[in-house]
Design an enzyme around this catalytic site. Structure first.
Site, PDB file in Angstrom:
ATOM      1  N   ASP A   1      -9.411  -7.656  -5.436  1.00  9.69           N
ATOM      2  CA  ASP A   1      -9.365  -7.124  -4.080  1.00  9.69           C
ATOM      3  C   ASP A   1      -9.614  -8.231  -3.057  1.00  9.69           C
ATOM      4  O   ASP A   1     -10.393  -9.155  -3.285  1.00  9.69           O
ATOM      5  CB  ASP A   1     -10.437  -6.043  -3.916  1.00  9.69           C
ATOM      6  CG  ASP A   1     -10.470  -5.476  -2.512  1.00  9.69           C
ATOM      7  OD1 ASP A   1      -9.500  -4.800  -2.136  1.00  9.69           O
ATOM      8  OD2 ASP A   1     -11.445  -5.742  -1.778  1.00  9.69           O
TER       9      ASP A   1
ATOM     10  N   GLU B   1      -4.336  -9.123  -4.526  1.00  8.79           N
ATOM     11  CA  GLU B   1      -4.059  -8.412  -3.276  1.00  8.79           C
ATOM     12  C   GLU B   1      -4.134  -9.430  -2.142  1.00  8.79           C
ATOM     13  O   GLU B   1      -5.202  -9.778  -1.666  1.00  8.79           O
ATOM     14  CB  GLU B   1      -5.067  -7.287  -3.041  1.00  8.79           C
ATOM     15  CG  GLU B   1      -4.702  -6.431  -1.839  1.00  8.79           C
ATOM     16  CD  GLU B   1      -5.910  -5.818  -1.135  1.00  8.79           C
ATOM     17  OE1 GLU B   1      -5.743  -4.763  -0.499  1.00  8.79           O
ATOM     18  OE2 GLU B   1      -7.001  -6.390  -1.192  1.00  8.79           O
TER      19      GLU B   1
END
Length: 834
Positions: A491, A546
């Site tokens: 993330d 990401e």
């Protein structure tokens, strides 16, 4: 002037043409546009829909059987996906392809005798021996043992524009080699360095010569530490730690006559005198289980660590699966997977997810699950991204063993399991987190403004610190080995990569933005080490980045000079779809821009594409289905009444958006839990702003189960998409791909992907008879998937048994062409049948 991303080579030549280019169909084709009967309000069109609705009602009452070709919802077992077959072949059915949609039956424990069907298990089960370690496959990333001889410039062969950044690539790889060499010198190997969880935290030492409890913590700024909890009536001074010259504190409590002094499932904490002299408590930074303290406890409402040492250690029963070549990810949040039908606050459990949700995912045909919100986060509404305890699985959904059972069952079904890992930042929590752990603001994080993320209100790790590197790398190995995850979705990689965390930067000014002073080189080297580690520990491990910046080389192996990620997320695609739905009518959609957005990716860097993840449905936005149909989803989805124009359009476009994203978007596909059947509304977790409501922190699974609702059609189509990819793999790296047509006037897109020919008609009203489409392959074709089939809520405007024969004449840059009937708002997929 946009040198940042490169499409794969087969797209490259086509994209040299301007986006508005189309082949001269109007002058040469014998096709014509008609206003489609199914989108009119004629009596005939309405009658067809009503007949289908009546058939549905009778079928639901077991009064009639419904044929797969009827315009009505179907049970998943009766769906039929027609595969183009030669004389010696038989058609593939959804049953043969293990595809099931809606009405999931539960998987049950081996000792449960409740009569429920077992889900199909295809993983190899333990047979009295240790579970085998997977082997590297040709499509897996394999760490290069000759990394010391590299210079980090091999990536230039995939992108010659990087030649101007050669010095930066050499410097970055040199930093990686220097740090890895130092780790090996001091710790023996990178893998040993990442075994910190075996040395730190609180655990029971099973050494038969000296068994007991070991507590070890890195807290260089602290003045005093003690171990206390329920086991000693929270006596702060009974078991003090001792500090060494490196700031590491250790305590040893030998076993008593009855064994371990700290029993299984016992609450405990560290008593601490911090660097400032404050007497307080802390959860160990390496704690592997934490729960909210009960009311009346001295530490309530904060969290306590829990000593997890069951008498019988959990044993995984199924071998790790071979991670897939074509990646199809189901993104899931265990907590909000509850149906919450009774209106009471509810958070789903790992065990309930395993029994009731996992079979649904398997039946749909996904081969990987990506779990978010697993690492412990005290604030539920953070969606699992404000992590306080990196080594602890969220206790809201159950204990550690119940998560292991869930992962083991997924492996039994042949699915890979990915963890949405958060190493980009951490929660600001002090009492139940690692912020100001020893009283100083800089122990795990940067000091000053550099250590704070202004938009996320969280702390930023100091990736240059030796012990922070040990902590983060050990965290990755912990999840791989203790829980047997198969990889990670990292993330917030953009925040990791840059000192400015991407805030206020658009990344449109060339490669200098990626290799300048704004890049955090320590963080870059950490990501290289992280990917190096996980691909060494777990053969075939999957890592996904990401990143919204488009950092070059992110998806290339470390030994080439890249960061080592297997995939990057294609984050422009969902933004494009939402923007189109928000701001444009269907006739304003630009086919060239859609194709460009979906195919504009860096050459030789794999991407996972999606039309919506959890981000798109968060409070303030809506799911794609809700953008398409809005309030009509409340009372317009019944098959007992004719579909209105909004619902008919919404279901048709929802199918087109999903399959176009899968076909053109890259080498992987992802959807968020519930969106496979067009989940309505949005996501909003209980918080002060919504009066702590769970109403939008749930999934309404029953919508896909009821055979009288149109959601089952969307669910069926999702299963068919995966069945198509299983039968004719087209997502994997190296699959043939070529877009031969993007006609903005006709609203047509034609693309070859793998062995398949995709024909998308996005026009609101125009259907095209004898529409000429180019193809690379001569021969006989059949339709193997049609969004207009009745089981998908379509109108059956194409005969399923029609055969199409190519003509040897160049068309749209292809050596052959077919003439097909393309109904409005549909997609047909053709495959050779000879």
């Amino acid at each position: 002037s946009w040198p940042l991303r490169f499409p794969s080579l087969s797209f490259l030549v086509h994209h040299l043409l301007p986006p508005f280019f189309t082949c001269p169909i109007a002058a040469a084709r014998s096709s014509f546009a008609i206003h489609d009967m199914a989108h009119s309000s004629t009596a005939v069109g309405q009658t067809l829909i009503v007949i289908g609705s009546i058939a549905c009602l009778l079928a639901a009452s077991n009064m009639v059987s419904v044929d797969a070709g009827a315009a009505s919802p179907l049970s998943a077992g009766s769906l039929r996906l027609q595969r183009a077959a030669g004389p010696s072949q038989t058609p593939q059915t959804l049953s043969n392809l293990k595809l099931r949609g809606g009405d999931a039956t539960s998987v049950v424990d081996a000792n449960d005798q409740d009569g429920k069907d077992q889900a199909i298990r295809i993983g190899a089960k333990k047979t009295g021996k240790e579970l085998a370690t997977p082997q590297y496959m040709p499509w897996h990333q394999i760490p290069d043992q000759n990394w010391k001889t590299k210079d980090g410039c091999e990536v230039i062969k995939w992108d010659p524009a990087l030649e101007g950044c050669k010095g930066s690539l050499q410097y970055r790889y040199g930093r990686y080699k220097e740090l890895k060499s130092r780790i090996i010198e001091v710790e023996g190997s990178l893998e040993n360095f990442a075994e910190g969880y075996k040395k730190f935290g609180v655990f029971h030492n099973n050494d038969p010569s000296n068994p007991g409890i070991v507590g070890r913590e890195w807290a260089p700024g602290a003045q005093w530490l003690g171990l206390f909890g329920d086991f000693n009536d929270w006596n702060r001074g009974q078991y003090p730690y001792k500090k060494d010259d490196y700031g590491v504190w250790t305590v040893f409590i030998p076993d008593g006559p009855n064994g371990s002094v700290i029993g299984h499932n016992t609450r405990y904490k560290i008593a601490m005198t911090t660097s400032t002299g404050e007497e307080t408590t802390r959860i160990p930074a390496w704690a592997n289980y934490a729960v909210q303290a009960p009311k009346g406890a001295p530490t309530h409402p904060g969290y306590d660590s829990v000593f997890w040492n069951p008498p019988e250690k959990f044993e995984f029963q199924y071998e790790l699966p071979v991670t897939p070549r074509s990646l199809r990810i189901y993104e899931a949040h265990v907590g909000m997977s509850t149906s919450c039908d009774n209106g009471d606050p509810d958070v789903n459990t790992y065990d309930n997810f395993r029994k009731n949700i996992l079979p649904r995912i398997k039946r749909l045909g996904y081969n990987a699950i990506q779990f978010m919100a697993i690492q412990e986060h005290p604030y539920y509404a953070s969606f699992g991204y404000h992590i306080a305890n990196l080594f602890a699985a969220s206790s809201r959904s159950g204990d550690p063993d119940s998560l292991k059972r869930l992962i083991d069952e997924a492996h039994a079904m042949g699915m890979s399991v990915l963890l949405d890992v958060v190493h980009s930042h951490a929660a600001k929590n002090i009492l139940d987190g690692i912020n100001h752990f020893d009283g100083t603001p800089h122990q795990y994080f940067h000091e000053g403004p550099e250590g704070y993320h202004s938009l996320w209100d969280s702390r930023i790790f100091n990736y240059s610190s030796w012990e922070v590197l040990r902590f983060l790398l050990s965290n990755l190995r912990w999840w791989l080995e203790e829980y047997r995850f198969d990889g990670f979705r990292f993330d917030g990689v953009t925040s990791i990569l840059y000192k400015h965390h991407g805030i206020g930067h658009c990344f449109v000014n060339g490669y200098g933005e990626y290799f300048g002073l704004g890049t955090d080189m320590d963080a870059c080297v950490y990501l290289m080490l992280a990917n190096d580690l996980i691909h060494s520990i777990r053969p075939g491990a999957i890592s996904i980045a990401e990143d919204v910046s488009g950092m070059p080389t992110l998806g290339r192996p470390v030994h080439e000079g890249g960061f080592g990620f297997d995939y990057r997320l294609a984050m422009a695609a969902p933004d494009m779809w939402i923007k189109l739905l928000k701001e444009s009518t269907d006739d304003q959609w630009d086919m060239g821009n859609i194709v460009h957005t979906l195919t504009n990716r860096r050459y030789k860097e794999k991407v996972v594409c999606y039309c919506e993840s959890h981000d798109q449905a968060l409070v303030g936005d809506k799911t794609i289905a809700f953008w398409l149909m809005d309030k009509e989803m409340y009372d317009g989805m019944s098959l007992l009444t004719p579909a209105n124009s909004i619902v008919d359009r919404g279901i048709a476009m929802h199918k087109i958006i999903r399959l176009m994203t899968m076909a053109l978007g890259g080498e992987g596909y992802l959807t968020f839990m519930g969106n496979e059947f067009g989940h309505p509304e949005w996501i909003d977790f209980p918080r002060l702003g919504n009066d702590w409501s769970y109403h939008h922190a749930r999934r309404q699974w029953h919508l896909a189960d009821y055979t009288h609702l149109r959601y089952i059609h969307l669910n069926n189509f999702d299963a068919a998409m995966h069945g198509l990819e299983e039968a004719y793999p087209f997502l994997h790296e190296g699959a043939h791909e070529y877009v031969s047509l993007k006609n903005d006037g006709d609203k047509m897109i034609v693309a070859e992907k793998g062995q398949l020919l995709f024909v998308f008609n996005v026009h609101p009203t125009n259907s095209y008879q004898s529409y000429r489409i180019g193809t690379a392959w001569a021969g006989k074709y059949k339709i193997v998937l049609d969004s207009d089939w009745a089981e998908f809520g379509g109108h059956e405007r194409n005969d399923r048994n029609t055969e199409f024969f190519s003509q040897s004449q160049h068309w749209c840059g292809r050596p052959h062409y077919l003439e097909v009937y393309s109904p409005s708002r549909t997609v047909q997929v053709f495959a050779r049948a000879d």
